[in-house]
Design a protein around this motif. Structure first.
Motif, PDB file in Angstrom:
ATOM      1  N   ASN A 150      14.186   0.115  -0.696  1.00 45.44           N
ATOM      2  CA  ASN A 150      14.385   0.665  -2.037  1.00 45.44           C
ATOM      3  C   ASN A 150      13.890   2.105  -2.055  1.00 45.44           C
ATOM      4  N   LEU A 151      14.595   2.947  -2.790  1.00 44.43           N
ATOM      5  CA  LEU A 151      14.187   4.344  -2.950  1.00 44.43           C
ATOM      6  C   LEU A 151      13.919   4.621  -4.418  1.00 44.43           C
ATOM      7  N   LEU A 152      12.823   5.286  -4.686  1.00 39.61           N
ATOM      8  CA  LEU A 152      12.496   5.727  -6.034  1.00 39.61           C
ATOM      9  C   LEU A 152      12.426   7.242  -5.998  1.00 39.61           C
ATOM     10  N   ALA A 153      13.300   7.894  -6.752  1.00 46.47           N
ATOM     11  CA  ALA A 153      13.313   9.352  -6.767  1.00 46.47           C
ATOM     12  C   ALA A 153      12.333   9.850  -7.811  1.00 46.47           C
ATOM     13  N   LYS A 154      11.578  10.857  -7.452  1.00 46.81           N
ATOM     14  CA  LYS A 154      10.644  11.462  -8.396  1.00 46.81           C
ATOM     15  C   LYS A 154      11.328  12.646  -9.064  1.00 46.81           C
ATOM     16  N   VAL A 165       9.737   8.042  -3.209  1.00 46.12           N
ATOM     17  CA  VAL A 165       8.887   6.933  -2.794  1.00 46.12           C
ATOM     18  C   VAL A 165       9.824   5.894  -2.205  1.00 46.12           C
ATOM     19  N   ALA A 166       9.624   5.599  -0.922  1.00 49.14           N
ATOM     20  CA  ALA A 166      10.453   4.621  -0.227  1.00 49.14           C
ATOM     21  C   ALA A 166       9.637   3.354  -0.026  1.00 49.14           C
ATOM     22  N   TYR A 174       0.831  -1.187   0.000  1.00 47.48           N
ATOM     23  CA  TYR A 174       0.000   0.000   0.000  1.00 47.48           C
ATOM     24  C   TYR A 174       0.871   1.244   0.000  1.00 47.48           C
ATOM     25  N   PHE A 175       0.326   2.306  -0.560  1.00 50.57           N
ATOM     26  CA  PHE A 175       1.025   3.583  -0.625  1.00 50.57           C
ATOM     27  C   PHE A 175       0.498   4.488   0.483  1.00 50.57           C
ATOM     28  N   TYR A 176       1.399   5.041   1.250  1.00 49.67           N
ATOM     29  CA  TYR A 176       1.047   5.948   2.338  1.00 49.67           C
ATOM     30  C   TYR A 176       1.740   7.280   2.103  1.00 49.67           C
ATOM     31  N   VAL A 177       1.081   8.347   2.490  1.00 48.36           N
ATOM     32  CA  VAL A 177       1.742   9.635   2.639  1.00 48.36           C
ATOM     33  C   VAL A 177       2.006   9.783   4.130  1.00 48.36           C
ATOM     34  N   LEU A 237       6.070   4.553   1.099  1.00 49.70           N
ATOM     35  CA  LEU A 237       5.905   5.864   1.712  1.00 49.70           C
ATOM     36  C   LEU A 237       6.338   6.906   0.704  1.00 49.70           C
ATOM     37  N   GLY A 238       5.455   7.835   0.387  1.00 46.79           N
ATOM     38  CA  GLY A 238       5.776   8.857  -0.600  1.00 46.79           C
ATOM     39  C   GLY A 238       5.626  10.245  -0.026  1.00 46.79           C
ATOM     40  N   GLY A 239       6.531  11.128  -0.414  1.00 45.13           N
ATOM     41  CA  GLY A 239       6.470  12.506   0.042  1.00 45.13           C
ATOM     42  C   GLY A 239       7.718  13.248  -0.419  1.00 45.13           C
TER      43      GLY A 239
END
Length: 148
Positions: A120-124, A105-106, A37-40, A57-59
């Motif tokens: 894992n880290l995804l850079a926006k 997004v972690a 699931y995606f959380y802020v 986790l995105g922010g």
């Protein structure tokens, strides 16, 4: 004779229906255990996920929060959405676009101490981003067009 054939078809239909329902339940169970699931940060602070559940986790990476650990590969930073702040720890190779003030997004799990441990880290990036390789291609294309 006709009754017997009809009875066999009903039995086969029943078996097929049970198999189909079983396959659907197995697929649902497998997707449930694999989905993350995606959380802020505000959602995670209000309703934290289970400790062993993989989530995203995105922010935004809070400016001035990024600190490298002495081991050289672990980085601690804070992800915020303006309403809440979640501390994050990540050990590994960071994406080139991962900087303070950028979106991230972690993927990982929330630890018992409230720190999100990222695997894992995804850079926006924004819509104006062009990879370095593409910049070179665009410059070469412009140079060719200018010579015509």
């Amino acid at each position: 004779m006709a009754v017997r054939a009809k009875h066999q078809r009903l039995v086969l239909l029943g078996i097929a229906l049970v198999a189909l329902i079983g396959a659907g339940l197995l697929a649902t169970w497998a997707l449930r255990s694999q989905a993350s699931y995606f959380y802020v940060p505000a959602d995670m602070a209000a309703n934290p996920p289970e400790a062993d559940r993989a989530v995203r986790l995105g922010g935004m990476v809070e400016r001035g929060s990024m600190k490298n650990a002495p081991d050289g590969i672990t980085v601690n930073f804070i992800v915020t959405d303006g309403k809440a702040r979640i501390p994050v720890r990540f050990a590994g190779i960071r994406p080139a676009l991962f900087v303070e003030g950028s979106g991230v997004v972690a993927e990982g799990k929330l630890g018992p101490d409230g720190t999100f441990v990222a695997d894992n880290l995804l850079a926006k990036h924004d819509e104006k981003y062009v990879p370095r390789e593409m910049k070179d291609m665009q410059q070469a294309r412009k140079a060719i067009e200018n010579t015509k």
